[in-house]
Design an enzyme around this catalytic site. Structure first.
Site, PDB file in Angstrom:
ATOM      1  N   ASP A   1      -7.790   4.425   6.200  1.00 22.62           N
ATOM      2  CA  ASP A   1      -7.097   3.044   6.406  1.00 22.62           C
ATOM      3  C   ASP A   1      -6.373   3.230   7.885  1.00 22.62           C
ATOM      4  OD1 ASP A   1      -6.059   0.542   5.991  1.00 22.62           O
ATOM      5  OD2 ASP A   1      -4.718   0.963   4.620  1.00 22.62           O
ATOM      6  N   SER A   2      -6.199   2.095   8.381  1.00 24.32           N
ATOM      7  CA  SER A   2      -5.605   1.974   9.670  1.00 24.32           C
ATOM      8  C   SER A   2      -4.173   2.516   9.898  1.00 24.32           C
ATOM      9  CB  SER A   2      -5.671   0.510  10.472  1.00 24.32           C
ATOM     10  OG  SER A   2      -4.987  -0.269   9.503  1.00 24.32           O
ATOM     11  N   GLY A   3      -3.509   2.796   8.937  1.00 26.41           N
ATOM     12  CA  GLY A   3      -2.190   2.904   8.913  1.00 26.41           C
ATOM     13  C   GLY A   3      -1.175   1.646   8.946  1.00 26.41           C
ATOM     14  N   GLY A   4      -1.782   0.543   9.015  1.00 26.24           N
ATOM     15  CA  GLY A   4      -1.132  -0.749   8.938  1.00 26.24           C
ATOM     16  C   GLY A   4      -0.216  -0.994   7.630  1.00 26.24           C
ATOM     17  N   PHE A   5      -1.062  -0.786   6.546  1.00 25.47           N
ATOM     18  CA  PHE A   5      -0.423  -0.856   5.208  1.00 25.47           C
ATOM     19  C   PHE A   5       0.889   0.189   5.123  1.00 25.47           C
ATOM     20  CE2 PHE A   5       0.336   0.566   0.864  1.00 25.47           C
ATOM     21  CZ  PHE A   5       0.499  -0.523  -0.037  1.00 25.47           C
TER      22      PHE A   5
ATOM     23  N   ASP B   1      -4.439  -3.993  11.120  1.00 23.14           N
ATOM     24  CA  ASP B   1      -3.831  -5.248  10.495  1.00 23.14           C
ATOM     25  C   ASP B   1      -2.256  -5.490  10.033  1.00 23.14           C
ATOM     26  OD1 ASP B   1      -4.253  -4.020   8.244  1.00 23.14           O
ATOM     27  OD2 ASP B   1      -5.053  -5.757   7.138  1.00 23.14           O
TER      28      ASP B   1
ATOM     29  N   GLN C   1      -6.869 -11.314   5.481  1.00 25.31           N
ATOM     30  CA  GLN C   1      -5.735 -11.317   4.884  1.00 25.31           C
ATOM     31  C   GLN C   1      -5.571 -13.017   4.700  1.00 25.31           C
ATOM     32  OE1 GLN C   1      -3.422  -9.158   4.165  1.00 25.31           O
ATOM     33  NE2 GLN C   1      -4.209  -7.411   4.915  1.00 25.31           N
TER      34      GLN C   1
ATOM     35  N   GLY D   1      -4.273  -7.116   1.249  1.00 23.16           N
ATOM     36  CA  GLY D   1      -3.106  -7.942   1.067  1.00 23.16           C
ATOM     37  C   GLY D   1      -3.096  -8.388  -0.566  1.00 23.16           C
TER      38      GLY D   1
ATOM     39  N   ASP E   1     -10.658   0.908  -3.323  1.00 17.58           N
ATOM     40  CA  ASP E   1      -9.857   2.183  -3.485  1.00 17.58           C
ATOM     41  C   ASP E   1      -8.634   2.059  -4.036  1.00 17.58           C
ATOM     42  OD1 ASP E   1      -8.350   0.839  -0.970  1.00 17.58           O
ATOM     43  OD2 ASP E   1      -7.532   2.357  -1.349  1.00 17.58           O
TER      44      ASP E   1
ATOM     45  N   CYS F   1     -17.530  13.079 -22.649  1.00 15.86           N
ATOM     46  CA  CYS F   1     -17.564  13.105 -21.306  1.00 15.86           C
ATOM     47  C   CYS F   1     -18.226  14.487 -20.864  1.00 15.86           C
ATOM     48  CB  CYS F   1     -16.023  12.976 -20.677  1.00 15.86           C
ATOM     49  SG  CYS F   1     -15.790  13.280 -18.853  1.00 15.86           S
TER      50      CYS F   1
ATOM     51  N   CYS G   1     -17.526  15.879 -17.585  1.00 18.93           N
ATOM     52  CA  CYS G   1     -16.772  16.759 -16.619  1.00 18.93           C
ATOM     53  C   CYS G   1     -16.541  18.107 -16.799  1.00 18.93           C
ATOM     54  CB  CYS G   1     -15.499  15.665 -16.244  1.00 18.93           C
ATOM     55  SG  CYS G   1     -14.006  15.969 -17.134  1.00 18.93           S
TER      56      CYS G   1
ATOM     57  N   CYS H   1     -13.511  18.244 -19.582  1.00 19.40           N
ATOM     58  CA  CYS H   1     -14.086  17.988 -20.718  1.00 19.40           C
ATOM     59  C   CYS H   1     -15.061  19.011 -21.603  1.00 19.40           C
ATOM     60  CB  CYS H   1     -14.572  16.497 -21.030  1.00 19.40           C
ATOM     61  SG  CYS H   1     -13.323  15.350 -20.768  1.00 19.40           S
TER      62      CYS H   1
ATOM     63  N   HIS I   1     -10.864  14.900 -14.605  1.00 18.15           N
ATOM     64  CA  HIS I   1     -11.392  13.932 -15.608  1.00 18.15           C
ATOM     65  C   HIS I   1     -11.425  12.678 -15.024  1.00 18.15           C
ATOM     66  CE1 HIS I   1     -12.203  11.956 -19.396  1.00 18.15           C
ATOM     67  NE2 HIS I   1     -11.238  11.251 -18.883  1.00 18.15           N
TER      68      HIS I   1
HETATM   69 ZN    ZN Z   1     -13.675  14.398 -18.861  1.00 12.01          ZN
END
Ligand code: ZN
Length: 288
Positions: free
Chosen positions: A10-14, A62, A104, A131, A181, A219, A221, A224, A250
């Site tokens: 990210d740009s750092g804006g947020f 932004d 935005q 936004g 994200d 699952c 993973c 699990c 997980h």
């Molecule tokens: Zn799992």
């Protein structure tokens, strides 16, 4: 990081706009570090930092407009964000790194449309909706995404920033969004919240003291296939950091699997059916 896979920054804006002590000027956003040092983050320095990090997808600098915002505030902000986007493009020197523009416009359809036109006139590798997920709630989020996403080019990645909950992901996917994200899978994991197909569970609950099933029975993973709920609960009870690591592993695997299933459903043209079935099972035992 020793991470030989794509990196998005990210740009750092947020991050700047979430600080209490900051001022927004035409040059950029000025803020004070905890030690009292003043720093100016500008479109040029943001892109410079992201290029130096070796980012594969860089975000334009932004202003993430807070919710709620007046029409006047929104108009001033988006005009400045568009001037900043031009400066970001000028500062972007490595074509192997992708720069995404950000739409935005707060909760105003006419400003969202104006932003899409302004941002997408630049031929960029991808475009984002910013936004949202700033306190507007799920109904506004759906209104904004379902209005804005269809206006954006379909042959470029469409990215909704900062989303989210499984319910919100299904909503944005239904509206044609390709990327998102969120901190939820990892942040919740550190507090002991486990995502399962039957809803979220809190692994430190007494129910799991003698539960010798995996976190999610089907699952595949690492967590699990190797550990029981009982053991993971024990790790949380003992403040052992491995508990947070195992649940994080997980939760991320579960989110990746959810998007894999959704992608398959889209390819087979049965996404709405998949969404309905998923939500029925997921919400059914949410209270467990
Ligand atoms: Zn799992």
């Amino acid at each position: 990081m020793a991470w030989n896979r794509p990196i998005l920054t990210d740009s750092g804006g947020f991050q700047v706009f979430s600080l209490k002590r900051k001022s927004i000027k035409e040059e950029g956003a000025e803020f004070t570090t905890p030690k009292g040092k003043k720093i100016l983050l500008s479109p040029e320095s943001s892109i410079g930092i992201q290029q130096n990090l070796g980012s594969d997808i860089m975000m334009a600098f932004d202003e993430c407009i807070p919710y709620p915002a007046t029409e006047k505030y929104t108009k001033n902000s988006i005009d400045r964000t568009h001037r900043w986007l031009k400066r970001c493009i000028d500062a972007w020197t490595n074509p192997k790194q992708s720069l995404f523009g950000i739409v935005q416009g707060s909760t105003y359809d006419h400003y969202r449309k104006e932003c899409v036109e302004e941002v997408c006139q630049h031929d960029l590798p991808g475009y984002a909706i910013g936004g949202v997920s700033v306190g507007e709630g799920p109904e506004w989020m759906e209104k904004i995404v379902s209005y804005t996403a269809p206006l954006m080019p379909k042959d470029k990645p469409r990215y909704v920033m900062g989303v989210g909950n499984p319910e919100d992901l299904l909503m944005i996917w239904e509206n044609g969004v390709d990327m998102s994200d969120c901190i939820i899978p990892t942040k919740f994991a550190r507090g002991g919240t486990v995502f399962t197909n039957r809803g979220k569970i809190r692994i430190n609950h007494q129910n799991y003291r003698r539960d010798f099933f995996p976190l999610e029975p089907n699952c595949s993973c690492y967590t699990c296939t190797n550990f029981t709920r009982s053991y993971v609960k024990h790790l949380f009870d003992s403040n052992e950091i491995l508990g947070a690591i195992l649940v994080t592993t997980h939760n991320i695997a579960w989110y990746v699997d959810l998007s894999r299933r959704a992608r398959q459903a889209i390819l087979e043209d049965r996404f709405l059916e998949f969404k309905k079935e998923f939500l029925e099972e997921y919400s059914g035992s949410n209270k467990k």
